[in-house]
Design an enzyme around this catalytic site. Structure first.
Site, PDB file in Angstrom:
ATOM      1  N   LYS A  22      15.500   6.376 -11.760  1.00 31.82           N
ATOM      2  CA  LYS A  22      15.308   6.916  -9.594  1.00 31.82           C
ATOM      3  C   LYS A  22      15.190   5.325  -9.054  1.00 31.82           C
ATOM      4  O   LYS A  22      15.856   4.853  -8.617  1.00 31.82           O
ATOM      5  CB  LYS A  22      15.336   7.453 -10.030  1.00 31.82           C
ATOM      6  N   ASN A  23      13.853   5.417  -9.570  1.00 32.38           N
ATOM      7  CA  ASN A  23      12.918   4.345  -8.511  1.00 32.38           C
ATOM      8  C   ASN A  23      13.138   2.849  -8.448  1.00 32.38           C
ATOM      9  O   ASN A  23      12.970   2.636  -7.353  1.00 32.38           O
ATOM     10  CB  ASN A  23      11.386   4.495  -9.059  1.00 32.38           C
ATOM     11  N   CYS A 116       7.762  13.711  -2.225  1.00 34.21           N
ATOM     12  CA  CYS A 116       7.579  14.684  -2.036  1.00 34.21           C
ATOM     13  C   CYS A 116       6.155  14.738  -2.030  1.00 34.21           C
ATOM     14  O   CYS A 116       5.877  13.797  -0.716  1.00 34.21           O
ATOM     15  CB  CYS A 116       7.134  14.079  -3.935  1.00 34.21           C
ATOM     16  N   ARG A 121       0.673   9.199   2.359  1.00 29.20           N
ATOM     17  CA  ARG A 121       1.919   8.036   2.599  1.00 29.20           C
ATOM     18  C   ARG A 121       1.738   7.619   3.816  1.00 29.20           C
ATOM     19  O   ARG A 121       3.194   7.761   4.218  1.00 29.20           O
ATOM     20  CB  ARG A 121       3.147   8.724   2.098  1.00 29.20           C
ATOM     21  N   ASP A 124       1.825   1.840   7.104  1.00 29.99           N
ATOM     22  CA  ASP A 124       1.642   0.553   7.571  1.00 29.99           C
ATOM     23  C   ASP A 124       1.542  -0.496   7.059  1.00 29.99           C
ATOM     24  O   ASP A 124       1.546  -1.975   7.903  1.00 29.99           O
ATOM     25  CB  ASP A 124      -0.003   0.661   7.775  1.00 29.99           C
ATOM     26  N   ASP A 303       2.492   8.897 -11.566  1.00 29.55           N
ATOM     27  CA  ASP A 303       3.846   9.941 -11.612  1.00 29.55           C
ATOM     28  C   ASP A 303       4.120  10.505 -12.876  1.00 29.55           C
ATOM     29  O   ASP A 303       3.950  11.286 -13.125  1.00 29.55           O
ATOM     30  CB  ASP A 303       5.613   9.340 -11.616  1.00 29.55           C
ATOM     31  N   ARG A 395      15.719  16.512  -8.816  1.00 29.47           N
ATOM     32  CA  ARG A 395      15.569  14.992  -7.956  1.00 29.47           C
ATOM     33  C   ARG A 395      15.480  13.965  -8.930  1.00 29.47           C
ATOM     34  O   ARG A 395      15.898  12.626  -8.355  1.00 29.47           O
ATOM     35  CB  ARG A 395      14.373  15.010  -7.294  1.00 29.47           C
TER      36      ARG A 395
HETATM   37  C1  UD1 Z   1       6.909   4.232  -4.938  1.00 28.31           C
HETATM   38  C2  UD1 Z   1       7.592   5.543  -6.124  1.00 28.31           C
HETATM   39  C3  UD1 Z   1       6.731   6.977  -6.654  1.00 28.31           C
HETATM   40  C4  UD1 Z   1       5.530   6.176  -7.123  1.00 28.31           C
HETATM   41  C5  UD1 Z   1       4.840   5.380  -6.054  1.00 28.31           C
HETATM   42  C6  UD1 Z   1       3.602   5.261  -7.262  1.00 28.31           C
HETATM   43  C7  UD1 Z   1      10.166   4.805  -5.146  1.00 28.31           C
HETATM   44  C8  UD1 Z   1      10.851   5.762  -5.163  1.00 28.31           C
HETATM   45  N1  UD1 Z   1       8.454   5.907  -5.273  1.00 28.31           N
HETATM   46  O1  UD1 Z   1       6.026   4.789  -4.082  1.00 28.31           O
HETATM   47  O2  UD1 Z   1       7.673   7.696  -7.087  1.00 28.31           O
HETATM   48  O3  UD1 Z   1       4.672   7.486  -7.228  1.00 28.31           O
HETATM   49  O4  UD1 Z   1       5.249   4.348  -6.011  1.00 28.31           O
HETATM   50  O5  UD1 Z   1       4.070   3.647  -8.029  1.00 28.31           O
HETATM   51  O6  UD1 Z   1       9.736   4.190  -5.975  1.00 28.31           O
HETATM   52  N2  UD1 Z   1       0.488   2.817   0.750  1.00 28.31           N
HETATM   53  C9  UD1 Z   1      -0.405   2.793   2.601  1.00 28.31           C
HETATM   54  N3  UD1 Z   1       0.145   2.226   3.353  1.00 28.31           N
HETATM   55  C10 UD1 Z   1       1.972   2.099   3.251  1.00 28.31           C
HETATM   56  C11 UD1 Z   1       2.289   2.497   2.182  1.00 28.31           C
HETATM   57  C12 UD1 Z   1       1.812   2.519   1.133  1.00 28.31           C
HETATM   58  O7  UD1 Z   1      -1.276   3.807   2.594  1.00 28.31           O
HETATM   59  O8  UD1 Z   1       2.677   1.896   4.392  1.00 28.31           O
HETATM   60  C13 UD1 Z   1       0.256   3.743   0.103  1.00 28.31           C
HETATM   61  C14 UD1 Z   1       0.051   4.706  -0.262  1.00 28.31           C
HETATM   62  O9  UD1 Z   1       0.268   6.145   0.928  1.00 28.31           O
HETATM   63  C15 UD1 Z   1      -0.015   5.331  -1.781  1.00 28.31           C
HETATM   64  C16 UD1 Z   1      -0.199   3.562  -2.230  1.00 28.31           C
HETATM   65  O10 UD1 Z   1      -0.084   3.137  -1.041  1.00 28.31           O
HETATM   66  O11 UD1 Z   1      -1.602   6.199  -2.003  1.00 28.31           O
HETATM   67  C17 UD1 Z   1       1.511   3.861  -3.190  1.00 28.31           C
HETATM   68  O12 UD1 Z   1       2.096   3.386  -2.060  1.00 28.31           O
HETATM   69  P1  UD1 Z   1       3.864   2.567  -2.591  1.00 28.31           P
HETATM   70  O13 UD1 Z   1       3.286   2.040  -4.062  1.00 28.31           O
HETATM   71  O14 UD1 Z   1       4.247   2.935  -1.314  1.00 28.31           O
HETATM   72  O15 UD1 Z   1       4.835   4.497  -3.382  1.00 28.31           O
HETATM   73  P2  UD1 Z   1       5.895   4.415  -3.137  1.00 28.31           P
HETATM   74  O16 UD1 Z   1       6.467   3.347  -2.668  1.00 28.31           O
HETATM   75  O17 UD1 Z   1       5.980   5.556  -1.824  1.00 28.31           O
END
Ligand code: UD1
Length: 416
Positions: A22-23, A116, A121, A124, A303, A395
């Site tokens: 999925k991801n 989720c 999340r 920035d 996950d 999902r």
């Molecule tokens: C993706 C995956 C999700 C997985 C996660 C971490 C998809 C569709 N989803 O989510 O299943 O759990 O990676 O492996 O691929 N963060 C910030 N600022 C940002 C972006 C992220 O502080 O701009 C923080 C988030 O709040 C979180 C951490 O970084 O604490 C990891 O987030 P991120 O790696 O971005 O996860 P996703 O891409 O949302």
């Protein structure tokens, strides 16, 4: 949607086909927006997250054709202004459309994304990277408005290795003028898979699988065909369910090299793991407690934290699981406790005291992987478990019920 009614399962035995990721599929769908040519993805998993992403992409004027599990997108015309807020709101990955829309149209307008409920999340790191490339942002009502006239390659260092930010910055910088260097990038296999698709579309990205990516911008990309990698999270979930029931299952299509940290922990717990060119076999044995923390790849994936905690709640002794990625990812524990799990959380660490028996209860999945944890627990508990919130599971897991009943899990849907 009907809840699942679960009974205590005999050992799961047989074979489960592991779906494609999925991801990896979600950013690959976003990549198709970068070209006017058709892009075909093969073996795309049949999931509501994919349906929502396709509905959103189609609302941008992109032609979407689905035939069995293959999806062809043709973004010869694309309108950044006409997205469907209804679908954007349901899907965190909708944020991945910002990069391609900016690269193709010079503007993007998206609602702050859904997904989720597992913590704040923020976005920035996406925004920091976009701004460095020359994008300007404003916020109007609930929407984020981004505009750019001229994307210029630059040096970006992420404060932390965000998966989504790395993907989004790849999806925009492939078409920026000159060279972009992305440091402290995430290096999940899904990112390597996205790089391989983008390079096949004519992008010039070096450093796949490392934290240092170099992107030479190109003026245009062309069409390609791609099969996303196998879903390591689905494979890990089925492996944990197999262990929880003392079973013996071959996970056809699982890629052991993407699961090293998971297999390492599962073998510490006591699993017998036999990798094979076509997948991997996992066999339950006497299980032991373990201590671990979640971390960006190649660390243990967040996950799989919920199903792992569910598994450990049945393993005699004391296990410690620290969540380091999402600050609010133990929200499912009250539901697990209803079934008799003995888990105490302090400072991001769950202390799990394995109990001799769990008991069935009425529980609700509040997010995708929490649902996997409760499903696993229901298969080990004495008596009947009524699991609601099944749409969360759909999902992320294709043919979930069929896959599990096929290896002996007693899952039934109640009479209407
Ligand atoms: C993706 C995956 C999700 C997985 C996660 C971490 C998809 C569709 N989803 O989510 O299943 O759990 O990676 O492996 O691929 N963060 C910030 N600022 C940002 C972006 C992220 O502080 O701009 C923080 C988030 O709040 C979180 C951490 O970084 O604490 C990891 O987030 P991120 O790696 O971005 O996860 P996703 O891409 O949302």
């Amino acid at each position: 949607m009907q809840p699942y009614i679960l009974k205590k399962s005999p050992p799961l035995c047989g074979e489960i086909p592991v779906q494609r990721s999925k991801n990896a599929s979600l950013p690959a769908l976003a990549a198709a927006l970068l070209t006017k040519d058709p892009v075909t993805l093969l073996n795309v998993p049949d999931l509501t997250d994919i349906d929502n992403m396709l509905a959103l992409i189609s609302s941008l004027g992109v032609t979407v054709s689905r035939e069995l599990s293959s999806v062809t997108l043709c973004a010869d015309t694309i309108s950044a202004a006409s997205f469907s807020p209804e679908h954007a709101d349901r899907l965190r990955a909708s944020v991945l459309l910002i990069g391609p829309l900016l690269a193709r149209c010079g503007e993007a307008r998206l609602l702050l994304p859904g997904g989720c409920a597992i913590g704040s999340r923020p976005l920035d790191q996406h925004i920091k990277g976009f701004c460095a490339l020359g994008v300007r942002f404003s916020v109007a009502d609930d929407a984020l408005i981004a505009r750019c006239d001229n994307l210029r390659g630059t040096h970006i260092r992420l404060d932390s290795p965000s998966v989504g930010a790395t993907e989004n910055l790849l999806l925009i910088s492939v078409m920026a003028q000159g060279e972009t260097v992305l440091d402290n990038a995430a290096r999940e296999p899904e990112i390597t898979d996205l790089i391989s698709l983008l390079n096949r579309m004519g992008a010039r990205i070096l450093g796949a699988g490392t934290t240092h990516l170099t992107i030479q911008g190109v003026p245009a990309l062309h069409g390609a065909s791609h099969t996303p990698i196998s879903d390591r999270i689905a494979a890990g979930t089925y492996a944990m369910m197999t262990l929880a029931t003392g079973g013996d299952v071959f996970l056809r299509g699982a890629n052991p090299s993407h699961l090293s940290s998971v297999l390492h922990i599962l073998s510490q717990i006591g699993a017998k793991i036999i990798p094979d060119t076509d997948g991997l076999r996992i066999r339950g044995a006497k299980l032991h407690p373990v201590s671990l923390f979640t971390a960006p790849y190649p660390g243990f994936p967040t996950d799989l934290q919920p199903p792992l905690v569910a598994l450990l709640s049945t393993v005699p002794g004391e296990s410690f699981v620290t969540e380091r990625i999402f600050e609010d990812r133990f929200r499912y524990l009250p539901e697990l406790r209803k079934m008799g799990a003995n888990i105490f959380v302090e400072g991001g660490t769950a202390a799990v005291s394995g109990v001799p028996a769990l008991r069935g209860a009425s529980v609700e999945a509040t997010d995708l992987r929490a649902g996997a944890a409760l499903l696993l627990t229901g298969l080990c508990a004495e008596g009947e478990t009524r699991l609601s919130g099944v749409p969360h599971l759909l999902r992320g897991y294709t043919n979930l019920e069929r896959n599990l009943t096929g290896v002996g899990a007693p899952i039934v849907l109640p009479d209407p």
